[in-house]
Design a protein around this motif. Structure first.
Motif, PDB file in Angstrom:
ATOM      1  N   VAL A 258       0.847  -1.191   0.000  1.00  0.00           N
ATOM      2  CA  VAL A 258       0.000   0.000   0.000  1.00  0.00           C
ATOM      3  C   VAL A 258       0.885   1.244   0.000  1.00  0.00           C
ATOM      4  O   VAL A 258       1.811   1.362   0.803  1.00  0.00           O
ATOM      5  N   LEU A 259       0.597   2.171  -0.913  1.00  0.00           N
ATOM      6  CA  LEU A 259       1.324   3.441  -0.981  1.00  0.00           C
ATOM      7  C   LEU A 259       0.559   4.561  -0.285  1.00  0.00           C
ATOM      8  O   LEU A 259       1.155   5.512   0.225  1.00  0.00           O
ATOM      9  N   HIS A 260      -0.774   4.472  -0.300  1.00  0.00           N
ATOM     10  CA  HIS A 260      -1.621   5.495   0.327  1.00  0.00           C
ATOM     11  C   HIS A 260      -2.933   4.834   0.738  1.00  0.00           C
ATOM     12  O   HIS A 260      -3.496   4.045  -0.016  1.00  0.00           O
ATOM     13  N   GLY A 261      -3.424   5.155   1.911  1.00  0.00           N
ATOM     14  CA  GLY A 261      -4.708   4.610   2.357  1.00  0.00           C
ATOM     15  C   GLY A 261      -4.539   3.324   3.149  1.00  0.00           C
ATOM     16  O   GLY A 261      -3.515   3.097   3.790  1.00  0.00           O
ATOM     17  N   ALA A 262      -5.565   2.484   3.086  1.00  0.00           N
ATOM     18  CA  ALA A 262      -5.560   1.211   3.820  1.00  0.00           C
ATOM     19  C   ALA A 262      -6.378   0.188   3.055  1.00  0.00           C
ATOM     20  O   ALA A 262      -7.423   0.503   2.485  1.00  0.00           O
ATOM     21  N   LYS A 263      -5.882  -1.053   3.048  1.00  0.00           N
ATOM     22  CA  LYS A 263      -6.522  -2.142   2.308  1.00  0.00           C
ATOM     23  C   LYS A 263      -6.695  -3.335   3.247  1.00  0.00           C
ATOM     24  O   LYS A 263      -5.736  -3.808   3.846  1.00  0.00           O
TER      25      LYS A 263
ATOM     26  N   THR B 273      -7.393   4.450  -1.938  1.00  0.00           N
ATOM     27  CA  THR B 273      -6.228   3.658  -1.582  1.00  0.00           C
ATOM     28  C   THR B 273      -5.417   3.426  -2.847  1.00  0.00           C
ATOM     29  O   THR B 273      -5.982   3.087  -3.891  1.00  0.00           O
ATOM     30  N   VAL B 274      -4.118   3.631  -2.771  1.00  0.00           N
ATOM     31  CA  VAL B 274      -3.215   3.401  -3.885  1.00  0.00           C
ATOM     32  C   VAL B 274      -2.279   2.262  -3.483  1.00  0.00           C
ATOM     33  O   VAL B 274      -1.754   2.252  -2.376  1.00  0.00           O
ATOM     34  N   PHE B 275      -2.099   1.301  -4.380  1.00  0.00           N
ATOM     35  CA  PHE B 275      -1.296   0.129  -4.038  1.00  0.00           C
ATOM     36  C   PHE B 275      -0.609  -0.401  -5.289  1.00  0.00           C
ATOM     37  O   PHE B 275      -0.972  -0.074  -6.413  1.00  0.00           O
ATOM     38  N   ILE B 276       0.395  -1.214  -5.059  1.00  0.00           N
ATOM     39  CA  ILE B 276       1.065  -1.922  -6.141  1.00  0.00           C
ATOM     40  C   ILE B 276       1.071  -3.395  -5.767  1.00  0.00           C
ATOM     41  O   ILE B 276       1.437  -3.758  -4.645  1.00  0.00           O
ATOM     42  N   SER B 277       0.607  -4.228  -6.683  1.00  0.00           N
ATOM     43  CA  SER B 277       0.614  -5.676  -6.474  1.00  0.00           C
ATOM     44  C   SER B 277       1.551  -6.304  -7.488  1.00  0.00           C
ATOM     45  O   SER B 277       1.635  -5.856  -8.624  1.00  0.00           O
ATOM     46  N   THR B 278       2.244  -7.334  -7.038  1.00  0.00           N
ATOM     47  CA  THR B 278       3.182  -8.048  -7.900  1.00  0.00           C
ATOM     48  C   THR B 278       2.796  -9.508  -7.927  1.00  0.00           C
ATOM     49  O   THR B 278       2.556 -10.120  -6.880  1.00  0.00           O
TER      50      THR B 278
END
Length: 160
Positions: A86-91, A153-158
């Motif tokens: 997570v880069l911003h927010g909450a997941k 929420t901003v996120f990166i998934s791999t």
């Protein structure tokens, strides 16, 4: 593909409430937006999983950026292992070991699932919330779903 400005997307998501899955505006994966390139250009993939390479020496993983408003997310699904940061927010994450298949309707939003079905699985489900600077590893073939808890929420998934 239709292009939009990031501020327009955020304004739209901040004013949304509960949605059906087909009404969720969730930018992830193959969504083509100019601002993704700007973010991904400077993003350093953490060394959370062993880097494996194909015969032609290509790294076998794909990093995708995503953004979703409050109560957006993805319903239960499976695929190969990976991780999400997570880069911003909450997941919020909901996970089931590979031998458990949760009851879910792919047309129902994850927020609706949480309210209607979740109480039946409290003893079996593994769950957590990740915030900026935190990452979650998920094993292959585990059913998992997500629910964004912040206005966006901003996120990166791999995925491997």
């Amino acid at each position: 593909a239709k292009r939009s400005r990031l501020r327009d997307y955020i304004a739209y998501m901040e004013n949304r409430t509960i949605r059906q899955t087909n009404e969720t505006w969730y930018m992830f994966g193959d969504t083509v937006e100019e601002f993704w390139d700007i973010v991904m250009k400077d993003y350093q993939i953490p060394k959370l999983i062993k880097e494996e390479k194909d015969i032609d020496n290509t790294v076998r993983y794909t990093a995708t950026i995503g953004m979703g408003g409050i109560h957006s997310g993805v319903p239960f699904h499976t695929h190969m292992h990976g991780w999400s940061e997570v880069l911003h927010g909450a997941k919020r994450w909901f996970l089931f070991p590979r031998d458990v298949v949760p009851e879910f309707d792919p047309d129902q939003s994850q927020y609706q699932w949480l309210q209607e079905v979740y109480p039946r699985y409290r003893s079996e489900i593994i769950e957590c919330v990740i915030r900026p600077g935190e990452a979650l590893y998920f094993p292959s073939n585990w059913y998992h779903a997500t629910l964004n808890l912040s206005p966006y929420t901003v996120f990166i998934s791999t995925f491997t």
